[in-house]
Design a protein around this motif. Structure first.
Motif, PDB file in Angstrom:
ATOM      1  N   THR A  48       0.796  -1.212   0.000  1.00 23.39           N
ATOM      2  CA  THR A  48       0.000   0.000   0.000  1.00 23.39           C
ATOM      3  C   THR A  48       0.836   1.273   0.000  1.00 23.39           C
ATOM      4  N   LEU A  77      -8.580   1.768  -0.664  1.00 17.83           N
ATOM      5  CA  LEU A  77      -7.992   0.697   0.141  1.00 17.83           C
ATOM      6  C   LEU A  77      -6.573   1.058   0.586  1.00 17.83           C
ATOM      7  N   TYR A  80      -6.846   3.528   3.386  1.00 22.03           N
ATOM      8  CA  TYR A  80      -7.322   2.857   4.602  1.00 22.03           C
ATOM      9  C   TYR A  80      -6.203   2.034   5.247  1.00 22.03           C
ATOM     10  N   LYS A  81      -5.493   1.267   4.437  1.00 22.66           N
ATOM     11  CA  LYS A  81      -4.433   0.406   4.968  1.00 22.66           C
ATOM     12  C   LYS A  81      -3.269   1.221   5.543  1.00 22.66           C
ATOM     13  N   TYR A  85      -7.612   7.495   7.470  1.00 24.67           N
ATOM     14  CA  TYR A  85      -9.027   7.160   7.488  1.00 24.67           C
ATOM     15  C   TYR A  85      -9.924   8.259   6.924  1.00 24.67           C
ATOM     16  N   TRP A 139      -9.462  -6.902  -0.527  1.00 27.75           N
ATOM     17  CA  TRP A 139     -10.272  -6.365   0.561  1.00 27.75           C
ATOM     18  C   TRP A 139     -10.498  -7.467   1.593  1.00 27.75           C
ATOM     19  N   SER A 143     -11.361  -4.560   6.194  1.00 25.73           N
ATOM     20  CA  SER A 143     -11.527  -3.477   5.213  1.00 25.73           C
ATOM     21  C   SER A 143     -12.963  -3.405   4.716  1.00 25.73           C
ATOM     22  N   LYS A 144     -13.552  -4.572   4.468  1.00 20.87           N
ATOM     23  CA  LYS A 144     -14.944  -4.615   3.999  1.00 20.87           C
ATOM     24  C   LYS A 144     -15.897  -4.068   5.065  1.00 20.87           C
ATOM     25  N   TRP A 146     -15.161  -1.915   7.395  1.00 23.11           N
ATOM     26  CA  TRP A 146     -14.964  -0.466   7.438  1.00 23.11           C
ATOM     27  C   TRP A 146     -15.735   0.202   6.295  1.00 23.11           C
TER      28      TRP A 146
END
Length: 192
Positions: A48, A77, A80-81, A85, A139, A143-144, A146
């Protein structure tokens, strides 16, 4: 294996890049599809952090590009990773505006077609059928969850409903000042 998969995915989308492993920022040498997947292969190939660098380069080179839905999804993604946020939430909402069906699809929900006119194949429900399974598999369950929590936040629901309402009004409104106002309102909504 992972590098091969990433290269196969880039080939699938017609993206030709030069990769220097000492500096994971890609040099894009050819796009067969305008903005699809700059970061997607890098989510797989370089992790990421490398993906974020690729997206920053993309943003610098194409500042007014709104991003293809899959492109925005992978950007989300990566943000997020990397625990960005607030930026990830904004990018998820931008992804939702590019295709209303894609975000719920990643967490397993099938949304019936909205009765609105789509101005691009990117926006149509059928477009999600082209999402490579490898991208969906990036994902993980966290993650999903979130993404689902953001998608169902009252503020996001309100934005989505307003977007759909404006699209419906635009499909019926003839050219003129009222239509111009609706277009401006829709553009402002997308820029939130």
């Amino acid at each position: 294996m992972i590098m091969q998969l990433g290269l196969r995915l880039m080939e699938l989308y017609g993206l030709v890049v030069e990769i220097n492993m000492d500096n994971p920022v890609p040099i894009v040498t050819s796009f067969n599809c305008k903005s699809i997947s700059t970061g997607n292969g890098y989510t797989i190939c370089l992790g990421t952090d490398g993906t974020l660098k690729a997206f920053k380069l993309f943003e610098k080179r194409f500042p007014d590009d709104s991003g293809a839905p899959f492109h925005n999804l992978q950007w989300t993604l990566a943000l997020y990773k990397n625990e960005k946020y607030k930026e990830a939430e904004a990018k998820l909402i931008a992804t939702m505006f590019r295709n209303l069906y894609l975000v719920p699809y990643i967490f397993g929900e099938d949304i019936p077609p909205y009765e609105i006119k789509h101005f691009s194949n990117f926006e149509e429900k059928e477009f999600i059928e082209y999402l490579p399974e490898e991208y969906l598999n990036l994902w993980d369950s966290e993650s999903k969850e979130w993404a689902k929590s953001v998608y169902y936040k009252p503020e996001t629901i309100q934005l989505r409903e307003k977007y759909i309402e404006l699209e419906k009004l635009l499909s019926k409104e003839p050219v003129g000042e009222r239509r111009n106002e609706l277009v401006r309102e829709l553009r402002n909504l997308k820029n939130i």
